[in-house]
Every structure is written in C-alpha cells, then in structure tokens.
Motif scaffolding. Structure first.
Motif, short mmCIF file in Angstrom:
data_model
loop_
_atom_site.label_atom_id
_atom_site.label_comp_id
_atom_site.label_asym_id
_atom_site.label_seq_id
_atom_site.Cartn_x
_atom_site.Cartn_y
_atom_site.Cartn_z
N ILE A 39 0.90 -1.15 0.00
CA ILE A 39 0.00 0.00 0.00
C ILE A 39 0.94 1.20 0.00
O ILE A 39 1.54 1.53 1.02
CB ILE A 39 -0.90 0.01 1.26
N ALA B 143 -1.35 6.43 -1.02
CA ALA B 143 -1.99 5.44 -1.88
C ALA B 143 -3.27 5.96 -2.50
O ALA B 143 -3.60 5.63 -3.63
CB ALA B 143 -2.29 4.18 -1.08
N MET B 144 -3.95 6.84 -1.74
CA MET B 144 -5.25 7.26 -2.27
C MET B 144 -5.10 8.08 -3.53
O MET B 144 -6.03 8.21 -4.30
CB MET B 144 -6.01 8.03 -1.22
N SER C 3 -3.02 7.15 -5.78
CA SER C 3 -2.47 6.25 -6.79
C SER C 3 -3.57 5.55 -7.56
O SER C 3 -3.29 4.80 -8.49
CB SER C 3 -1.54 5.22 -6.12
N LEU C 4 -4.82 5.79 -7.21
CA LEU C 4 -5.90 5.18 -7.98
C LEU C 4 -6.05 5.91 -9.32
O LEU C 4 -5.84 7.11 -9.40
CB LEU C 4 -7.21 5.25 -7.20
N GLN D 79 -10.41 -1.40 -11.40
CA GLN D 79 -9.05 -1.33 -10.87
C GLN D 79 -8.72 -2.57 -10.07
O GLN D 79 -7.63 -3.13 -10.19
CB GLN D 79 -8.88 -0.09 -9.99
N LYS E 260 -10.93 5.82 -0.14
CA LYS E 260 -9.92 5.48 -1.15
C LYS E 260 -8.81 4.64 -0.53
O LYS E 260 -8.33 3.69 -1.12
CB LYS E 260 -9.32 6.77 -1.75
N GLN E 261 -8.43 5.05 0.68
CA GLN E 261 -7.38 4.30 1.36
C GLN E 261 -7.82 2.86 1.59
O GLN E 261 -7.04 1.93 1.46
CB GLN E 261 -7.04 5.01 2.68
N CYS F 113 -7.51 0.84 -1.49
CA CYS F 113 -6.12 0.41 -1.68
C CYS F 113 -5.80 -0.79 -0.80
O CYS F 113 -5.04 -1.67 -1.21
CB CYS F 113 -5.16 1.56 -1.36
N MET G 41 -7.22 -3.75 -2.54
CA MET G 41 -6.38 -4.19 -3.66
C MET G 41 -5.17 -4.95 -3.16
O MET G 41 -4.74 -5.93 -3.75
CB MET G 41 -5.94 -2.99 -4.49
#
Lengths: 337, 346
Positions: A112, A116-117, A119-120, A129, A176-177, A180, A183
């Motif tokens: 992560i 990271a947020m 990086s989307l 994604q 968003k975090q 991530c 993911m």
C-alpha cells in the motif's frame, strides 16, 4: 546504566505464530550521488512472523521506505541493493529476475504505497481497478465470480457494495485508502507492506483505516509491515516495533516493552517527543539527522545526538544484539562485557 | 475595550451555485464568529476534519477569497473596503505559513530569494547591508544562521528547516498575525517541537498572534490558548484549549478526542468509530445539526434547527449541541480570560 528486565510481558496479544514469512539479512541499499554513496539502508536484519504487524518507525530519511522498497525490489536508480538477502519461503528476492519477481509481487508481498489514495486511476471504476490487479496475475476470470470476489473484498475492508461501481473522485480519502487495502489483499498475499497508510487523514478517519487494517490482519492472518512516524498510531496497531535511524536498525522490541521501557536513546527521544493531550509540558526540542549520510561517523550512528555518548561509541559500531527476550538494541549501554 | 486585532463577524462562504449554475452548493463556512484581541498575543487553534472549513477560513483571512456574507475586520476596518495602501499594510501584518514546505519554494532559486522578494516588495531595507541584517535577525529567531542556508537550494534542506525558513520570512515582515495552515503536519513528529517552540516564542517575545489551523489536537493542546472546533463549516465547540480538550462536551469533539491514538499499547481504541459517506455531506444550508447522521446521542430536536452555542463550562467554553439546551445561550463573546501559558523551552 543498568536496566531491569524483571517484569514479565503479560499483556501480549496473540501476535502471530513462530512461522517466519520474511527474513531480511544484512540488507544494504545505497543511492549513488556525484559525491559518493548515500547509505540509505546499512546492514539491516530482521524477521517478520506469520500474522503479526511490525511497525517500522523513524524520521524522514532514515531509510524506512527504502527498506520496504528493497523488499519488493522496487528501489529506483540511482539506488541499488548493494548486499543482503531477502528471503520469502527460502527464495532470495534479491536474486530473482523480473519474470520471477512478478510472480512474487502481489501474490506473496503486496504494497500500500505512500499517498496510496492518490495512486488510484481517476478514470477507472473501482471494480475495474481491483479486477485488473486480479486478472493481471490470475488471467481472465468468469465475470460473476470476479464480481463476487471484488464485492467480498470491499466488504472485508468495510466498504458498502455501491463503491463497486464508483469512481475514485466520488470517494473520501479514507474510503480510497480502504480501496487500496482491498487491492493489496486481493491475491491473498502473506505479507502486506503499508507505507504511511494513514498520513494526511484526520484522526477519526485514521482510526477507521487503522481498525480496518487490524481487522484484515485478524481475519486473513496476513503479516504486515506498517511504516510511519506516528508513535501513537504504532502503539494502537502493531505487535512489534523496529526503530530505524539513519539507515540503521537501532532497536527491535515488542510494542509493550518498547513503550514501557525504551532502551535506545533515540527510541527514548522518539517517545518523549510525542505531544500529549493529558498534560501540558515544555516542548522537547531535537534536531534531525545531523551527520552527512554519505560519510557517517565511525562507531555508533547516533553519537552526534546521543546524550549518553562515550569514547567507545565514537569508535566501535554497536551491533544489534538481543539483550532480553524479544528485545534487541544496538547500543553500548546495554551490553555486558 | 480597544479594537480587536481581527474580527470575523457572521462570515459565511458558499462555493458553487452562482448565477447560471444550478448545481448543489457547498456551504464551507456558516455564520462564523471569531475574535482575536490585540493584546495579549494568542495562539488560536482552528481544528476539525478535512472539509470542516479550516482552510476556507485561512483563505478568507488571507484575502485569497471573499466571504459570501459577513465581514472580516482588521483593527476595526473591513478588509473588503480597504484601499490599496491599507491593503498593503494588511498584507504585511497578516502573514502565512503553509502546510507543504516542499511546494512553496521555487526549486530554481536559492533560499535567499524568498527573503529578497519580501524585502523588495515591501521596501524593507535601504541597502543590501540593511537587508542582510534583517534577514540574519529573522533567521536567528528560528535558530538558523544566514551562512548556513541562504546560498543553498531548497532541495538541500530538510522539511523542518524549510518550514523554519518560511516562519523566518513571515517574521521578517514584522506581522501581528500569522495564519499557520497545518505548519507541522508534514514535518517529522520528533522535529515538530522545534516549530511549535518557535511559535510560542514569537507569541511571547514578539507579540505575534497565530491562527493555528490543524487537525492535530495534541499539538494544539501543547501550545494553543483558545480553540475552535469546526464541523462542516460550523463551530461545534470552542473555548480555552485545555478546558475543551480535558472536558469535551460536543459529541463530535468527544469522538475526535477519543480517536487520537494514545501512545500506550495498553490503552487501545474503544468502540468502533464511524464516518459518514461523503455524498450526503454539506449540501443543506439550514437543516438541523450537521453532525446528526454520525451522532450517537441524536434526538429528533436536532433535525429541527441548527443548535446555537450554549455556555457549557468555565470561561468561554461553548458547545453547539441541544444536549446542553438547559444551559444559558452564549453571549457574543468578546473578552479575554487570563489563562495559564506554558513558557517556551530554552
């Protein structure tokens, strides 16, 4: 100076098993500059066990992010891994070629990244994604199975199912975090490296993201390396803490012992500098890393800032030694003969 | 009583809407009142989560944006009505330090450049010698020396050093108020103390007030005099910093304080925190308490109207929550209480 180790570590949570999932030995990462190599990571050795969260702390420039990048072999030029072994399931990551690396990244170790947020991909829906990450590694998946898998990932990180169809700009920073995080665990890795996963989030959201990380760890039994400099957050989340200073690991201990009785003078300084909301006290002032990283002084790396410095510290490098069960420190104050 | 240094009077800022656009509007700040006295200098904390209106407030005070309604007065004069000379004086006496010590520098210029520009724009010095003396004095305030930093490029300095230079630049203009928007959030925890200490010294030795904008309550607790906690553009609670943080009254402030990670692994977070989904946020101008969707003590009453500030504790401790409906309503508050201050460290 003598230290009393008599107390028992009583309140330890079940911090994983004894199974080692990552073994880093003598890792050295240097950055080439026109005036010499900057020793960003210098002879760092530690292990991560199954199901535990290890906090990697230290100030900016101490090498914590570089250590993480080296574990994933993502160190960018002019940086390079000079020496050391990074063992995952007896495979040395430092020796793998690109194709072999691809098989390990994300399936064994995922990341992560910092911020990271951001990086989307702003023009892709969340489902695409996450789906992309899965299909890149596992090939095309049946539509329905993939959808169910993504939805279950979202629910694992506590997000509502409507996030599935949303775009990143429709989500808050904390959401968003958490995408991530979803993911990062999509391919069931054994180790997740989270680089400052909650910086830039405010305290309530930080707490929600932190609780999500704990939840994911408990549910999936995944190991984590949590990089950061917020000692308060570390106390809340991690099982063990590794303290880095100027490329060196100076202390490694379980979180309870470390906060109760920090051994290394640098760890003491880190803990002293946490602002309290319980009492007002005069601020404790410190400088940053004071020496030139291209040309570290002989002996202990912390000597220029250490209040307990002796002649020995100026000549002999203190090795990281176990001075008590589950406590390792690199400081001459604690070695007996 | 003399004119306050800065008076923010019923300021509302609404983004969006407009003449031709009919989209939903965002109420970034609603009916905000805030007063900074001339003396003594104070550090006033504006705290709250992202989207609470903290930065909008900073931008209003710095004159980057204008209020949709309400007034901002500096020494009794409305900033919106100032002529060019007065505005220049205002811009000199109200300085800013921003969050990101990396983005505020032009990487092509040496550090000296930020000082030279300020001196040139405000005609601070008659010659180079005088300029240099002033720069040295400003750098000394933040514990640096000209020969160490002036000829360097920004990338050669650490985040903490750059932030100290930004404070020195602000000090150079002899301001009476510094708006510090998250000045330590990008600086390492162990180095924050140095920046905070400089703020304390500027307050005590040079009489400079601060509008300290942050989401970090623990640093506010260490150095702040008064605190305003914003929630979605409204004041949820305000008062003396120590009093508010020791005895929070508003459910939001209680959640906020409860969420600060305690640096002790034996004290872990209690029950789970919740956050709200963003779409529902901040569209209504006047439809009850904005914290209602997240509040664990909500009542039907809370949907009817927005709660006013009630007096909930000693001094000016006030909270906007109907739980305290039996308490007296807050008066338009303009006095200063003697308060305990902590001295700057040596």
């Amino acid at each position: 100076m003598s230290v009393n180790f008599a107390h028992e570590i009583d309140e330890r949570r079940p911090a994983g098993t004894d199974q080692v999932v990552l073994q880093v030995e003598g890792l050295k990462v240097y950055y080439a500059t026109p005036t010499g190599d900057v020793r960003a990571v210098d002879d760092v050795t530690f292990q991560i066990r199954e199901g535990e969260i290890v906090g990697l702390v230290g100030e900016s420039g101490c090498g914590k992010t570089t250590t993480a990048m080296a574990i994933l072999r993502l160190v960018q030029s002019p940086g390079r891994i000079v020496d050391g072994r990074i063992l995952v399931d007896d495979v040395d990551i430092a020796r793998l070629n690109e194709r072999e690396l691809r098989q390990i990244r994300w399936t064994k170790i995922s990341l992560i990244p910092q911020g990271a947020m951001n990086s989307l991909n702003p023009v892709m829906r969340i489902k695409d994604q996450i789906g992309d990450a899965i299909e890149t590694h596992e090939g095309r998946q049946p539509r329905q199975a993939l959808k169910e898998r993504i939805l279950s990932l979202l629910s694992t990180v506590g997000l509502p199912s409507r996030v599935y169809k949303m775009y990143p700009h429709e989500l808050s920073g904390g959401m968003k975090q958490r995408v991530c995080i979803a993911m990062a665990i999509a391919l069931n890795p054994t180790l997740v490296i989270a680089d400052e996963p909650t910086s830039a989030l405010d305290v309530v959201v930080q707490r929600v993201v932190g609780e999500t990380l704990l939840d994911v760890k408990n549910r999936l039994g995944v190991s984590m390396i949590l990089i950061g400099h917020d000692m308060g957050l570390m106390a809340q989340l991690v099982d063990r803490i590794a303290v880095m200073y100027a490329g060196h690991l100076v202390e490694l201990a379980d979180v309870y012992s470390l906060f109760r009785e920090p051994l290394h003078p640098y760890t003491q300084l880190l803990i002293d500098s946490i602002p309290s909301i319980k009492e007002r006290k005069p601020l404790k002032l410190t400088e940053g890393i004071t020496h030139d990283l291209r040309n570290p002084p002989p002996g202990c790396i912390f000597q220029l800032r250490c209040p307990h410095v002796t002649d020995k510290c100026r000549t002999v490098v203190p090795p990281l030694l176990e001075v008590a069960p589950s406590r390792e420190v690199a400081c001459h104050l604690y070695y007996d003969a | 009583m003399s004119q306050p240094l800065l008076q923010i009077e019923k300021v509302t800022k609404i983004y969006g809407g407009g003449f031709l656009k009919r989209g939903p509007v965002t109420v970034a700040l609603q009916n905000l009142n805030l007063t900074i006295p001339q003396k003594p200098a104070e550090i006033i904390t504006i705290a709250g989560e992202s989207g609470s209106g903290k930065t909008t407030l900073a931008n209003l005070v710095l004159g980057f944006i204008t209020p949709t309604s309400g007034h901002i007065r500096y020494l009794g004069q409305d900033v919106a009505q100032m002529d060019k000379e007065e505005l220049k004086k205002y811009r000199r006496e109200v300085q800013a330090v921003f969050q990101d010590p990396y983005a505020v520098y032009n990487p092509f210029y040496r550090v000296k450049h930020v000082f030279d520009l300020a001196i040139k724009n405000f005609n601070l010095a008659r010659n180079r010698r005088e300029a240099r003396d002033q720069i040295e004095e400003a750098l000394a305030v933040v514990g640096m020396r000209g020969e160490e930093v002036l000829e360097k490029y920004p990338h050669q300095l650490s985040g903490g050093q750059r932030q100290r230079i930004m404070i020195a630049r602000a000090y150079l203009l002899k301001p009476r108020l510094i708006v510090a928007d998250e000045p330590v959030s990008m600086v390492d925890a162990s180095l924050r103390a140095m920046i905070l200490d400089i703020m304390l010294r500027l307050r005590d030795e040079y009489g400079i007030s601060f509008l300290y904008i942050t989401h970090d309550l623990s640093t506010a607790y260490q150095i702040g005099d008064k605190i305003y906690l914003l929630y979605q553009g409204t004041v949820a609670e305000r008062g003396d910093t120590v009093e508010v943080i020791d005895h929070p009254k508003h459910p939001y402030v209680q959640l906020l304080i409860d969420s600060i990670p305690v640096p002790d692994p034996t004290i872990r977070w209690g029950s789970r925190a919740t956050t709200i989904d963003d779409e529902e946020m901040r569209v209504s101008v006047e439809s009850g308490c904005r914290f209602y969707p997240r509040c664990d003590q909500r009542m039907d009453r809370c949907l009817e109207s927005h709660p006013p500030l009630y007096q909930v504790g000693p001094g000016e401790h006030q909270a906007a929550c109907f739980l305290y409906e039996d308490q007296p309503l807050a008066q338009v508050p303009e006095d200063n209480l003697a308060k305990e201050r902590i001295p700057a460290a040596d």
